[in-house]
Design an enzyme around this catalytic site. Structure first.
Site, PDB file in Angstrom:
ATOM      1  N   GLU A 155       6.146  -6.156  -8.597  1.00 35.44           N
ATOM      2  CA  GLU A 155       6.242  -7.257  -7.618  1.00 35.44           C
ATOM      3  C   GLU A 155       7.465  -8.132  -7.912  1.00 35.44           C
ATOM      4  O   GLU A 155       7.386  -9.365  -7.888  1.00 35.44           O
ATOM      5  CB  GLU A 155       4.964  -8.122  -7.657  1.00 35.44           C
TER       6      GLU A 155
ATOM      7  N   SER B 228       3.248   0.440  -7.040  1.00 33.24           N
ATOM      8  CA  SER B 228       2.671   0.222  -8.378  1.00 33.24           C
ATOM      9  C   SER B 228       2.297   1.556  -9.011  1.00 33.24           C
ATOM     10  O   SER B 228       2.550   1.775 -10.197  1.00 33.24           O
ATOM     11  CB  SER B 228       1.444  -0.682  -8.296  1.00 33.24           C
TER      12      SER B 228
ATOM     13  N   PHE C 104       0.815  -1.236   0.000  1.00 33.98           N
ATOM     14  CA  PHE C 104       0.000   0.000   0.000  1.00 33.98           C
ATOM     15  C   PHE C 104       0.840   1.274   0.000  1.00 33.98           C
ATOM     16  O   PHE C 104       0.306   2.354   0.238  1.00 33.98           O
ATOM     17  CB  PHE C 104      -0.966   0.053   1.206  1.00 33.98           C
TER      18      PHE C 104
ATOM     19  N   CYS D 185      -2.227   3.708  13.615  1.00 31.89           N
ATOM     20  CA  CYS D 185      -1.954   4.998  14.267  1.00 31.89           C
ATOM     21  C   CYS D 185      -1.771   6.164  13.292  1.00 31.89           C
ATOM     22  O   CYS D 185      -1.637   7.304  13.731  1.00 31.89           O
ATOM     23  CB  CYS D 185      -0.714   4.890  15.151  1.00 31.89           C
TER      24      CYS D 185
HETATM   25  P1  ADP Z   1       1.769  -0.916  -3.528  1.00 35.01           P
HETATM   26  O1  ADP Z   1       2.100  -1.254  -4.963  1.00 35.01           O
HETATM   27  O2  ADP Z   1       2.926  -0.342  -2.767  1.00 35.01           O
HETATM   28  O3  ADP Z   1       1.110  -2.047  -2.775  1.00 35.01           O
HETATM   29  P2  ADP Z   1      -0.312   0.678  -4.729  1.00 35.01           P
HETATM   30  O4  ADP Z   1       0.364   1.623  -5.683  1.00 35.01           O
HETATM   31  O5  ADP Z   1      -0.959  -0.540  -5.302  1.00 35.01           O
HETATM   32  O6  ADP Z   1       0.712   0.290  -3.555  1.00 35.01           O
HETATM   33  O7  ADP Z   1      -1.451   1.453  -3.926  1.00 35.01           O
HETATM   34  C1  ADP Z   1      -1.244   2.677  -3.268  1.00 35.01           C
HETATM   35  C2  ADP Z   1      -2.618   3.251  -2.929  1.00 35.01           C
HETATM   36  O8  ADP Z   1      -3.239   2.411  -1.947  1.00 35.01           O
HETATM   37  C3  ADP Z   1      -2.624   4.622  -2.295  1.00 35.01           C
HETATM   38  O9  ADP Z   1      -2.541   5.664  -3.236  1.00 35.01           O
HETATM   39  C4  ADP Z   1      -3.966   4.635  -1.582  1.00 35.01           C
HETATM   40  O10 ADP Z   1      -4.990   5.034  -2.480  1.00 35.01           O
HETATM   41  C5  ADP Z   1      -4.228   3.167  -1.266  1.00 35.01           C
HETATM   42  N1  ADP Z   1      -4.106   2.795   0.153  1.00 35.01           N
HETATM   43  C6  ADP Z   1      -4.881   1.887   0.785  1.00 35.01           C
HETATM   44  N2  ADP Z   1      -4.486   1.697   2.062  1.00 35.01           N
HETATM   45  C7  ADP Z   1      -3.410   2.488   2.256  1.00 35.01           C
HETATM   46  C8  ADP Z   1      -2.513   2.732   3.368  1.00 35.01           C
HETATM   47  N3  ADP Z   1      -2.659   2.113   4.544  1.00 35.01           N
HETATM   48  N4  ADP Z   1      -1.501   3.616   3.195  1.00 35.01           N
HETATM   49  C9  ADP Z   1      -1.354   4.256   2.015  1.00 35.01           C
HETATM   50  N5  ADP Z   1      -2.156   4.071   0.937  1.00 35.01           N
HETATM   51  C10 ADP Z   1      -3.169   3.200   1.039  1.00 35.01           C
HETATM   52 ZN    ZN Z   2       1.412   2.674  13.855  1.00 34.00          ZN
END
Ligand code: ADP
Ligand code: ZN
Length: 198
Positions: free
Chosen positions: A92, A23, A19, A151
């Site tokens: 990934e 990506s 998250f 948090c």
């Molecule tokens: P990753 O590839 O690192 O898993 P993504 O690019 O798929 O991340 O997704 C990022 C998006 O996820 C953010 O822009 C936001 O909309 C969403 N999101 C959901 N939960 C969270 C979180 N706990 N922290 C930050 N973004 C989050």
């Molecule tokens: Zn925390």
């Protein structure tokens, strides 16, 4: 002494927990390369089918880009050669075996720009697959943070939950019949029963 022209090949690594926007950032860079009319191809591991359609990389916020789902690293090099691809994205990348490192190095040595996104740590807080080496040889590293679901601080870890409870260090990667979830957590809120044997 005559100065040599700069080598065109580069490796960019985008890392961080789940998250954190890896990506999204990968897709943003690849879209910009397409706007610059560079030949772009995007790859992901064929077994990462849970959160995306098989022929796309999809971020948690729904941003997407066409991608090739592949089984082994050689497919990246073969496709790049056959289609004269200059900019290669791999999402990934932590899921690939160590051979992905040699493939990526050969692509960079041949003057290509390779951009990879991947989890730097697994759910135990242990460096994930080929990521430590890729980070060491990268030209550019972007380490992103998510938001801690507990948090609200910057999150560095991917918390695995099994049936709603923090997973244990020695839990198997695949737990048949269990309800699994992942959350972004900061160092203080990340919960695991033991630390890695450094
Ligand atoms: P990753 O590839 O690192 O898993 P993504 O690019 O798929 O991340 O997704 C990022 C998006 O996820 C953010 O822009 C936001 O909309 C969403 N999101 C959901 N939960 C969270 C979180 N706990 N922290 C930050 N973004 C989050
Ligand atoms: Zn925390």
């Amino acid at each position: 002494m005559t100065l040599k022209a700069p080598h065109a090949g580069t490796l960019e690594v985008i890392c961080g927990p789940m998250f954190s926007g890896k990506s999204e950032e990968l897709i943003r860079r690849l879209r910009r390369a397409k706007i610059a009319r560079q030949s772009v191809a995007v790859f992901k591991h064929a077994f990462d089918v849970e959160r995306s359609d098989s022929e796309e990389v999809v971020s948690h916020s729904g941003i997407r880009i066409d991608a090739y789902a592949i089984h082994n690293p050689q497919e990246v090099a073969q496709y790049a050669r056959e289609h004269d691809i200059c900019v290669i994205g791999i999402d990934e990348v932590q899921f690939f075996p160590q051979e992905i490192i040699a493939t990526i190095c050969a692509l960079v040595d041949s003057g290509r720009r390779v951009i990879v996104g991947g989890l730097d740590l697994d759910f135990r807080g242990v460096p994930f697959g080929p990521m430590p080496t890729l980070l060491a040889i990268a030209d550019k590293i972007t380490k992103l943070r998510a938001i801690c679901t507990e948090c609200g601080q910057d999150a560095h870890f991917s918390q695995r939950l099994v049936n709603g409870h923090p997973a244990r260090f020695d839990d198997p990667i695949v737990m048949v019949g269990a309800q699994e979830a992942y959350q972004a957590r900061c160092r203080g809120c990340f919960s695991i029963d033991r630390t890695p044997n450094w």
